[in-house]
Write a protein that holds these residues in place. Structure first.
Motif, mmCIF file in Angstrom:
data_model
loop_
_atom_site.group_PDB
_atom_site.id
_atom_site.type_symbol
_atom_site.label_atom_id
_atom_site.label_comp_id
_atom_site.label_asym_id
_atom_site.label_seq_id
_atom_site.Cartn_x
_atom_site.Cartn_y
_atom_site.Cartn_z
ATOM 1 N N GLY A 163 0.823 -1.204 0.000
ATOM 2 C CA GLY A 163 0.000 0.000 0.000
ATOM 3 C C GLY A 163 0.855 1.250 0.000
ATOM 4 O O GLY A 163 0.558 2.223 -0.714
ATOM 5 N N GLU A 164 1.948 1.243 0.777
ATOM 6 C CA GLU A 164 2.872 2.383 0.789
ATOM 7 C C GLU A 164 3.578 2.527 -0.556
ATOM 8 O O GLU A 164 3.799 3.639 -1.047
ATOM 9 C CB GLU A 164 3.900 2.205 1.906
ATOM 10 N N GLU A 165 3.940 1.405 -1.151
ATOM 11 C CA GLU A 165 4.617 1.449 -2.443
ATOM 12 C C GLU A 165 3.688 1.993 -3.531
ATOM 13 O O GLU A 165 4.113 2.779 -4.391
ATOM 14 C CB GLU A 165 5.105 0.043 -2.816
ATOM 15 N N VAL A 166 2.415 1.593 -3.492
ATOM 16 C CA VAL A 166 1.440 2.100 -4.459
ATOM 17 C C VAL A 166 1.247 3.609 -4.290
ATOM 18 O O VAL A 166 1.159 4.358 -5.279
ATOM 19 C CB VAL A 166 0.092 1.357 -4.309
ATOM 20 N N GLU A 167 1.202 4.071 -3.053
ATOM 21 C CA GLU A 167 1.068 5.509 -2.805
ATOM 22 C C GLU A 167 2.276 6.267 -3.336
ATOM 23 O O GLU A 167 2.141 7.355 -3.909
ATOM 24 C CB GLU A 167 0.909 5.762 -1.307
ATOM 25 N N TYR A 168 3.466 5.668 -3.162
ATOM 26 C CA TYR A 168 4.690 6.288 -3.673
ATOM 27 C C TYR A 168 4.644 6.398 -5.199
ATOM 28 O O TYR A 168 4.946 7.447 -5.772
ATOM 29 C CB TYR A 168 5.886 5.452 -3.230
ATOM 30 N N ILE A 169 4.255 5.300 -5.866
ATOM 31 C CA ILE A 169 4.171 5.317 -7.334
ATOM 32 C C ILE A 169 3.126 6.330 -7.798
ATOM 33 O O ILE A 169 3.326 7.058 -8.775
ATOM 34 C CB ILE A 169 3.843 3.907 -7.863
ATOM 35 N N THR A 170 1.996 6.384 -7.076
ATOM 36 C CA THR A 170 0.931 7.323 -7.442
ATOM 37 C C THR A 170 1.425 8.765 -7.359
ATOM 38 O O THR A 170 1.169 9.577 -8.267
ATOM 39 C CB THR A 170 -0.279 7.125 -6.516
ATOM 40 N N ASN A 171 2.129 9.110 -6.283
ATOM 41 C CA ASN A 171 2.664 10.465 -6.150
ATOM 42 C C ASN A 171 3.663 10.772 -7.256
ATOM 43 O O ASN A 171 3.679 11.882 -7.815
ATOM 44 C CB ASN A 171 3.334 10.636 -4.783
ATOM 45 N N TYR A 172 4.498 9.789 -7.584
ATOM 46 C CA TYR A 172 5.481 9.994 -8.649
ATOM 47 C C TYR A 172 4.777 10.246 -9.990
ATOM 48 O O TYR A 172 5.145 11.158 -10.747
ATOM 49 C CB TYR A 172 6.387 8.772 -8.751
ATOM 50 N N ILE A 173 3.736 9.459 -10.266
ATOM 51 C CA ILE A 173 3.012 9.612 -11.529
ATOM 52 C C ILE A 173 2.283 10.949 -11.573
ATOM 53 O O ILE A 173 2.266 11.631 -12.617
ATOM 54 C CB ILE A 173 2.031 8.433 -11.723
ATOM 55 N N GLU A 174 1.687 11.355 -10.446
ATOM 56 C CA GLU A 174 0.977 12.631 -10.421
ATOM 57 C C GLU A 174 1.935 13.803 -10.654
ATOM 58 O O GLU A 174 1.585 14.780 -11.338
ATOM 59 C CB GLU A 174 0.246 12.806 -9.086
ATOM 60 N N LEU A 175 3.142 13.722 -10.105
ATOM 61 C CA LEU A 175 4.133 14.770 -10.369
ATOM 62 C C LEU A 175 4.513 14.807 -11.844
ATOM 63 O O LEU A 175 4.698 15.885 -12.425
ATOM 64 C CB LEU A 175 5.381 14.536 -9.508
ATOM 65 N N ILE A 218 -1.944 6.233 -18.086
ATOM 66 C CA ILE A 218 -2.938 5.300 -17.553
ATOM 67 C C ILE A 218 -2.276 4.500 -16.434
ATOM 68 O O ILE A 218 -1.340 3.735 -16.674
ATOM 69 C CB ILE A 218 -3.465 4.354 -18.645
ATOM 70 N N TRP A 219 -2.736 4.710 -15.225
ATOM 71 C CA TRP A 219 -2.166 4.033 -14.054
ATOM 72 C C TRP A 219 -3.287 3.316 -13.302
ATOM 73 O O TRP A 219 -4.241 3.917 -12.845
ATOM 74 C CB TRP A 219 -1.473 5.048 -13.157
ATOM 75 N N LYS A 220 -3.156 1.995 -13.191
ATOM 76 C CA LYS A 220 -4.167 1.186 -12.511
ATOM 77 C C LYS A 220 -3.479 0.272 -11.498
ATOM 78 O O LYS A 220 -2.411 -0.276 -11.774
ATOM 79 C CB LYS A 220 -4.955 0.325 -13.510
ATOM 80 N N SER A 221 -4.114 0.125 -10.345
ATOM 81 C CA SER A 221 -3.611 -0.798 -9.329
ATOM 82 C C SER A 221 -4.779 -1.554 -8.712
ATOM 83 O O SER A 221 -5.799 -0.944 -8.361
ATOM 84 C CB SER A 221 -2.827 -0.055 -8.245
ATOM 85 N N GLU A 222 -4.639 -2.862 -8.619
ATOM 86 C CA GLU A 222 -5.645 -3.725 -7.992
ATOM 87 C C GLU A 222 -4.927 -4.547 -6.922
ATOM 88 O O GLU A 222 -4.169 -5.461 -7.242
ATOM 89 C CB GLU A 222 -6.309 -4.631 -9.021
ATOM 90 N N ILE A 223 -5.177 -4.219 -5.660
ATOM 91 C CA ILE A 223 -4.471 -4.845 -4.548
ATOM 92 C C ILE A 223 -5.487 -5.510 -3.629
ATOM 93 O O ILE A 223 -6.392 -4.836 -3.102
ATOM 94 C CB ILE A 223 -3.651 -3.810 -3.745
ATOM 95 N N ASP A 224 -5.361 -6.811 -3.443
ATOM 96 C CA ASP A 224 -6.288 -7.491 -2.540
ATOM 97 C C ASP A 224 -5.788 -7.508 -1.092
ATOM 98 O O ASP A 224 -6.548 -7.827 -0.178
ATOM 99 C CB ASP A 224 -6.570 -8.917 -3.023
ATOM 100 N N ASP A 225 -4.507 -7.170 -0.875
ATOM 101 C CA ASP A 225 -3.961 -7.128 0.476
ATOM 102 C C ASP A 225 -2.949 -5.979 0.585
ATOM 103 O O ASP A 225 -1.762 -6.161 0.302
ATOM 104 C CB ASP A 225 -3.282 -8.460 0.823
ATOM 105 N N PRO A 226 -3.399 -4.781 1.010
ATOM 106 C CA PRO A 226 -2.486 -3.626 1.082
ATOM 107 C C PRO A 226 -1.364 -3.798 2.095
ATOM 108 O O PRO A 226 -0.379 -3.061 2.049
ATOM 109 C CB PRO A 226 -3.421 -2.474 1.484
#
Length: 342
Positions: free
Chosen positions: A212-224, A236-244
């Motif tokens: 979950g922390e890694e996904v948040e990091y990637i999301t912030n990087y992509i948004e920048l 296009i950035w998609k993430s499907e995580i069944d266990d954060p």
């Protein structure tokens, strides 16, 4: 190093064929079979050689490390069944004056032949497994040394470029106070940039972080990246995580994401950068897809080195539990990483 390891393995294989097998034949009953039953002797030799090279090719120690027990069991069952079938080879019956003694002596001879077959089979298996374990141990030792060397180089580079986190974040807070009120986009970008730096500094001291922390990091990087790109580049950035809460090594996807933007974004031509991350039942799949919009020559020079470094890290972290495939055709670059997490 790989060529030396390959030569060593070939020397061991030649030693088996030219030393171990001839000694086993000369010191055992098999040398009599060459005279009495040459066809049976040839079948047995070919079978034992096949067993040896099957064990070496399948690499039982690596299969054991990867928990592929079914593969090991299947190969062993096949070899045992073939050896068992060889014990039924139709040898000629022994001829004695007393018929009952002929049958008895023939059964005793067949029993001794069967026993010799099994003993030779187990001797070959023990030799092959010993060589495989020694080879795999050597390979794992060299691999760990290489991983440690890469890690030491990375740590050295980080120390050279390191700025005091306390000074850095105080400076960022001061700059943020100047940015407040000037632009909402500037404020958002500043916050995301600060979060990226915090994550980078904090994760260097950790072996694992939550996905979950890694996904948040990637999301912030992509948004920048989106803030600096214009309408020509679609992300296009998609993430499907069944266990954060799933634990993974930090910043394991960063190189792939950076390359997707570095070579796949354009300020003047329409293009699309696609990044997907999916975690389902501890099976993680990460993919990137982009056109090579610029620096194609530099891309094909730099990417192999970067991917080799990533593979070296993955080999140390997930030995035998990952696949990393890349496709580079018609200026389309596709990367697919699959991990089996514990």
């Amino acid at each position: 190093m790989k060529s030396f390891e390959s030569r060593t393995e070939k020397i061991l294989d030649v030693a088996f064929c030219c030393i171990f097998m001839p000694l086993m034949i000369l010191l055992g009953p098999a040398h009599d079979w060459l005279i009495e039953w040459p066809l049976f002797f040839m079948l047995d030799c070919v079978y034992l050689l096949g067993c040896y090279f099957a064990v070496r090719r399948e690499n039982f120690p690596k299969l054991f490390i990867e928990h592929r027990y079914r593969r090991i069991l299947a190969v062993c069952i096949v070899m045992i069944l073939v050896n068992w079938a060889l014990t039924f080879y139709p040898h000629p019956q022994m001829d004695f004056v007393i018929p009952s003694m002929s049958a008895f002596q023939t059964s005793m001879r067949n029993y001794n032949v069967s026993l010799s077959l099994w003993l030779m089979f187990f001797a070959v298996m023990c030799f092959a497994l010993t060589i495989s374990f020694i080879t795999e141990l050597y390979h794992q030792t060299i691999l760990r040394k290489d991983i440690e060397l890469q890690r030491d180089k990375a740590e050295l580079a980080m120390f050279k470029a390191q700025i005091s986190p306390h000074f850095l974040f105080n400076t960022l807070n001061s700059l943020y106070s100047l940015v407040i009120g000037t632009s909402q986009k500037a404020e958002d970008a500043f916050i995301m940039f600060t979060d990226l730096l915090k994550y980078t500094y904090l994760s260097t001291d950790k072996d694992t972080v939550t996905i979950g922390e890694e996904v948040e990091y990637i999301t912030n990087y992509i948004e920048l990246q989106r803030l600096r790109l214009n309408h020509h580049t679609q992300v296009i950035w998609k993430s499907e995580i069944d266990d954060p809460t799933q634990q993974i090594p930090p910043m394991i996807f960063l190189t792939f994401v950076e390359n997707a933007f570095k070579y796949g974004a354009s300020p003047s031509r329409d293009c699309t950068v696609t990044i997907n991350l999916k975690l389902h039942h501890k099976q993680l799949i990460f993919t990137t897809h982009n056109r090579l919009m610029k620096h194609a020559d530099a891309f094909r020079t730099d990417i192999p080195t970067g991917l080799n470094n990533c593979r070296a890290r993955l080999d140390g972290l997930f030995p035998g539990k990952y696949t990393l495939k890349t496709t580079d055709e018609n200026d389309e670059f596709i990367l697919a990483l699959t991990l089996r997490l514990n």
